[in-house]
Design an enzyme around this catalytic site. Structure first.
Site, PDB file in Angstrom:
ATOM      1  N   ASP A  55       0.903  -1.165   0.020  1.00  0.00           N
ATOM      2  CA  ASP A  55       0.030   0.041  -0.162  1.00  0.00           C
ATOM      3  C   ASP A  55       0.738   1.160   0.162  1.00  0.00           C
ATOM      4  O   ASP A  55       0.693   2.047   0.777  1.00  0.00           O
ATOM      5  CB  ASP A  55      -0.900   0.123   1.205  1.00  0.00           C
ATOM      6  CG  ASP A  55      -1.777  -1.289   1.435  1.00  0.00           C
ATOM      7  OD1 ASP A  55      -2.025  -1.920   0.402  1.00  0.00           O
ATOM      8  OD2 ASP A  55      -1.959  -1.623   2.542  1.00  0.00           O
ATOM      9  N   GLU A 265     -11.442  -0.133  -3.229  1.00  0.00           N
ATOM     10  CA  GLU A 265     -10.583   0.827  -2.091  1.00  0.00           C
ATOM     11  C   GLU A 265      -9.319   1.209  -2.912  1.00  0.00           C
ATOM     12  O   GLU A 265      -9.140   1.307  -4.146  1.00  0.00           O
ATOM     13  CB  GLU A 265     -10.009  -0.540  -1.238  1.00  0.00           C
ATOM     14  CG  GLU A 265      -9.181  -1.505  -1.895  1.00  0.00           C
ATOM     15  CD  GLU A 265      -8.893  -2.608  -1.198  1.00  0.00           C
ATOM     16  OE1 GLU A 265      -9.333  -2.860   0.050  1.00  0.00           O
ATOM     17  OE2 GLU A 265      -8.260  -3.631  -1.610  1.00  0.00           O
TER      18      GLU A 265
HETATM   19  O1  FUB Z   1      -3.322  -3.651   3.331  1.00  0.00           O
HETATM   20  C1  FUB Z   1      -4.588  -3.893   3.803  1.00  0.00           C
HETATM   21  C2  FUB Z   1      -5.674  -3.522   2.903  1.00  0.00           C
HETATM   22  O2  FUB Z   1      -5.264  -4.240   1.848  1.00  0.00           O
HETATM   23  C3  FUB Z   1      -5.490  -2.083   2.472  1.00  0.00           C
HETATM   24  O3  FUB Z   1      -6.006  -1.158   3.191  1.00  0.00           O
HETATM   25  C4  FUB Z   1      -6.145  -2.194   0.904  1.00  0.00           C
HETATM   26  O4  FUB Z   1      -6.114  -1.070   0.136  1.00  0.00           O
HETATM   27  C5  FUB Z   1      -5.516  -3.448   0.650  1.00  0.00           C
HETATM   28  O5  FUB Z   1      -4.420  -3.411  -0.211  1.00  0.00           O
END
Ligand code: FUB
Length: 365
Positions: A55, A265
Site C-alpha cells: 500500500d 478501495e
Molecule cells: O493492506 C490492507 C488492505 O489491503 C489495504 O488497506 C487495502 O487497500 C488492501 O491493499
C-alpha cells in the site's frame, strides 16, 4: 452468504509455487531474473527486501522521496473475505534520495500500542506536510472492531510520530489518501468496501448490518470513495465527508455490478494541467483504474486502466511526480508468494498528450 473473496488464477498459481518466508530476503541478483509461476517476468523489482511492505503512498518532501506503506507481518489469522489476515501493527517509513538509488527502511514510526483508541489492523496509511509538521494518517480498528482514521504528527518525515488520542471526528472505513492542491488546501479521500466497511455507511451513519457488499445491489450506483477537506490544523475534517460520483463516458453512474470499473478501495488523487485524477483499485477484479474531473469533488468520469493485475489478491498504488517524471508505486507478492506478505515497487507512469494514462502491465510476456 456467498464467498466473494475470490483468488485470481494468477495468485493461485503463484501461491502454489512460491516459498513462504516470514522475513523478506536480502538483496539477491537472482531476483532480477525472477519470474511469476506462469513464466512471465516482473516489470520491476521490490524496493525493499528487509521487511514486507504494501500500500505505498509516496510523497516528495524537500526533493527526497518518502513512502508511507503498510508493514505486512505473518500473523496467525486465516485468510477470509474481510482481510482479517492483514494484521499489521506498526508503520516504518521508506526513503529514497534518487529514483535509481537504494531505499532505506527507517525505524518504527508509529506502533498500534501507542494509539489509545486503536486495537488492531494498521492498514494503508498516507502522509502530508504543512508548516514544518508531517502528518501521518492511518486506519485501524477500534476495540469494537470498527475502522476509524487516526492522525499522528512529527517534525521529521520519517517519524517517530505522536498520535492524537482520538480518531479524526467523522472518519470511518480505510485507506486515507491526502491530496495537497495547488492552492494550499488538503483533501482526504478514504473508504473501502467489504472488509473496509464502507458499505456500513450507506446513509452517512454507521449501520453494522449494512449490506456486506455492493455486489448485492449490482444495478444501483456503486458505493464510492469519500472526500473531505481538512481544516487548517490538518487533524480534523473541515466539512462532512461527501461521496464522490463516478460516471461513465455517457454520464451514467458506474454500477455496483460493474466490477471491472467500480470502486473497491485504495483511492488516490493527483493533478495534471488543472485536471484532477482519481485512481483506485477494483478489488476482486484486481485493476487499478482512473477517472478525471475538473474539481476534487467530482463528478469523475471513468477513463480506463492504469495497472493490470499484479501477483497477489490486493492491488494498491500511489502516483507522484519526482525528479521531473511521474511514477506509479504499487505492490505485489514477488518475494513471498503470499497475499498477506507484499513488497512495494515503482515504475514510470506516462500521461499521454490527450490526458489519458498509458496502462501498465506489471508482468511481461
Ligand atoms: O493492506 C490492507 C488492505 O489491503 C489495504 O488497506 C487495502 O487497500 C488492501 O491493499
Amino acid at each position: 452468504m456467498q464467498t466473494i473473496w475470490r483468488v485470481p488464477a494468477l495468485a493461485l498459481l503463484l501461491a502454489s509455487a512460491a516459498c513462504s518466508n516470514q522475513s523478506a530476503r536480502p538483496s539477491n541478483a537472482a531476483d532480477a531474473q525472477a519470474r511469476a509461476p506462469d513464466g512471465r517476468r516482473y516489470l520491476s523489482q521490490p524496493l525493499v527486501r528487509e521487511i514486507y511492505t504494501a500500500d505505498p503512498s509516496a510523497h516528495v518532501f524537500d526533493g527526497k522521496l518518502y513512502i508511507y506503506a503498510s508493514h505486512d507481518i505473518d500473523g496467525p489469522t486465516p485468510e477470509d473475505d474481510l482481510g482479517s489476515h492483514f494484521e499489521m501493527r506498526d508503520y516504518r517509513v521508506i526513503s529514497m534520495d534518487r529514483p535509481n538509488g537504494p531505499a532505506t527502511v527507517h525505524p518504527v514510526a508509529l506502533d498500534v500500542d501507542q494509539v489509545p483508541w486503536a486495537d488492531r489492523q494498521m492498514w494503508a496509511p498516507d502522509a502530508a506536510y504543512k508548516d514544518g509538521t508531517y502528518y501521518l494518517y492511518f486506519p485501524a480498528k477500534d476495540r469494537d472492531g470498527v475502522f476509524r482514521i487516526g492522525v499522528a504528527t512529527s517534525r521529521s518525515p520519517v517519524g517517530p510520530f505522536a498520535p492524537n488520542p482520538e480518531p479524526i471526528r467523522g472518519s470511518y472505513s480505510i485507506d486515507p489518501a491526502v491530496f495537497a492542491d495547488d492552492d494550499g488546501e488538503h483533501y482526504m479521500l478514504f473508504g473501502g468496501i467489504w472488509g473496509g466497511q464502507l458499505q456500513r455507511y450507506a446513509n452517512g451513519r454507521y449501520d453494522p448490518n449494512g449490506s456486506k457488499t455492493d455486489l448485492e445491489a449490482p444495478d444501483r450506483p456503486a458505493i464510492a470513495p469519500r472526500i473531505a477537506r481538512l481544516d487548517a490544523g490538518m487533524t480534523e475534517f473541515a466539512e462532512a465527508p461527501r461521496e464522490i460520483e463516478i460516471v461513465d463516458a455517457n454520464g451514467r453512474p458506474i454500477l455496483g455490478g460493474d466490477t471491472d470499473r467500480r470502486f473497491f478501495e485504495a483511492a488516490w488523487m493527483h493533478k495534471v494541467n488543472g485536471t484532477y485524477y482519481l485512481s483506485y483499485s477494483t478489488g476482486d477484479t484486481h485493476f487499478i483504474v482512473y477517472a478525471t474531473a475538473a474539481s476534487p469533488y467530482g463528478p469523475f468520469t471513468y477513463r480506463g486502466r492504469i495497472l493490470e493485475p499484479v501477483t497477489g489478491w490486493t492491488s494498491h498504488h500511489s502516483i507522484t511526480k519526482w525528479d521531473g517524471k511521474w511514477w506509479l508505486f504499487y505492490h505485489d507478492v514477488q518475494l513471498s508468494g503470499q497475499t498477506r506478505l507484499r513488497n512495494v515497487k515503482k515504475t514510470e507512469l506516462t500521461h499521454e498528450a490527450d490526458g489519458s494514462i498509458r496502462a501498465i502491465r506489471p508482468l511481461l510476456d
